[in-house]
Design a protein around this motif. Structure first.
Motif, PDB file in Angstrom:
ATOM      1  N   MET A   1       0.844  -1.170   0.000  1.00 43.11           N
ATOM      2  CA  MET A   1       0.000   0.000   0.000  1.00 43.11           C
ATOM      3  C   MET A   1       0.890   1.234   0.000  1.00 43.11           C
ATOM      4  SD  MET A   1      -2.897  -1.176   2.735  1.00 43.11           S
ATOM      5  CE  MET A   1      -1.725  -1.817   3.896  1.00 43.11           C
ATOM      6  N   ILE A   2       0.593   2.128  -0.893  1.00 43.33           N
ATOM      7  CA  ILE A   2       1.366   3.365  -1.006  1.00 43.33           C
ATOM      8  C   ILE A   2       0.393   4.524  -1.109  1.00 43.33           C
ATOM      9  CG2 ILE A   2       3.055   4.642  -2.366  1.00 43.33           C
ATOM     10  CD1 ILE A   2       4.123   1.919  -3.314  1.00 43.33           C
ATOM     11  N   THR A   3       0.665   5.570  -0.349  1.00 46.98           N
ATOM     12  CA  THR A   3      -0.209   6.732  -0.370  1.00 46.98           C
ATOM     13  C   THR A   3       0.602   8.020  -0.208  1.00 46.98           C
ATOM     14  OG1 THR A   3      -2.130   7.780   0.664  1.00 46.98           O
ATOM     15  CG2 THR A   3      -0.651   6.593   2.132  1.00 46.98           C
ATOM     16  N   THR A   4       0.054   9.087  -0.733  1.00 44.61           N
ATOM     17  CA  THR A   4       0.660  10.397  -0.523  1.00 44.61           C
ATOM     18  C   THR A   4       0.229  10.977   0.821  1.00 44.61           C
ATOM     19  OG1 THR A   4      -1.146  11.487  -1.701  1.00 44.61           O
ATOM     20  CG2 THR A   4       0.817  10.900  -2.988  1.00 44.61           C
ATOM     21  N   ALA A   5      -0.785  10.391   1.431  1.00 44.14           N
ATOM     22  CA  ALA A   5      -1.227  10.819   2.761  1.00 44.14           C
ATOM     23  C   ALA A   5      -0.220  10.326   3.804  1.00 44.14           C
ATOM     24  CB  ALA A   5      -2.619  10.265   3.049  1.00 44.14           C
ATOM     25  N   PHE A   6      -0.364  10.832   5.019  1.00 43.20           N
ATOM     26  CA  PHE A   6       0.556  10.429   6.082  1.00 43.20           C
ATOM     27  C   PHE A   6      -0.052   9.377   6.998  1.00 43.20           C
ATOM     28  CE2 PHE A   6       2.162  14.535   4.678  1.00 43.20           C
ATOM     29  CZ  PHE A   6       3.456  14.157   4.365  1.00 43.20           C
ATOM     30  N   GLY A   7      -1.083   8.728   6.507  1.00 46.27           N
ATOM     31  CA  GLY A   7      -1.717   7.628   7.209  1.00 46.27           C
ATOM     32  C   GLY A   7      -2.617   6.885   6.240  1.00 46.27           C
ATOM     33  N   LEU A   8      -3.033   5.701   6.632  1.00 46.53           N
ATOM     34  CA  LEU A   8      -3.932   4.878   5.823  1.00 46.53           C
ATOM     35  C   LEU A   8      -5.199   4.639   6.629  1.00 46.53           C
ATOM     36  CD1 LEU A   8      -1.319   2.294   4.550  1.00 46.53           C
ATOM     37  CD2 LEU A   8      -2.653   3.808   3.088  1.00 46.53           C
ATOM     38  N   GLU A   9      -6.324   5.069   6.110  1.00 46.77           N
ATOM     39  CA  GLU A   9      -7.583   4.903   6.820  1.00 46.77           C
ATOM     40  C   GLU A   9      -7.843   3.424   7.075  1.00 46.77           C
ATOM     41  OE1 GLU A   9     -12.248   6.066   6.272  1.00 46.77           O
ATOM     42  OE2 GLU A   9     -10.729   7.340   5.350  1.00 46.77           O
TER      43      GLU A   9
END
Length: 105
Positions: A1-9
């Protein structure tokens, strides 16, 4: 999982493994330079350069994923791209983020 956010819902970070990066350095070929120059005369989308940029970002992204896997991460948060011209016609593309271990909440 990769996201530009600083957390993963729906997930919580259980371990921060540090910064990960993927780097590539690309140049245009002589033919690519000529083709891009011709496209700039016509204006609009310069597809030759779009293709070069897409390939460079894809390669940097894949290198980022590999680096994260080597560190034991199951996710990367805060992912970003950066690009710099290191010399005329040669561009460095960097994908970076924070490798983490996450668990479902």
């Amino acid at each position: 999982m990769i996201t530009t956010a600083f957390g993963l819902e729906g997930y919580k970070v259980v371990k921060n493994l540090g910064i990960v990066r993927g780097l590539t350095v690309r140049s245009r070929s002589v033919i690519g330079n000529i083709g891009a120059s011709l496209q700039t005369l016509l204006g609009g989308n310069i597809s030759i350069l779009v293709e070069l940029c897409e390939k460079a970002r894809e390669e940097a992204f894949e290198n980022l994923i590999q680096h994260g896997q080597e560190m034991g991460a199951n996710a990367i948060i805060g992912m970003r791209y950066d690009a710099n011209e290191v010399m005329n016609g040669v561009t460095e593309v960097l994908a970076y983020g924070t490798a983490v271990m996450v668990e479902k909440q």
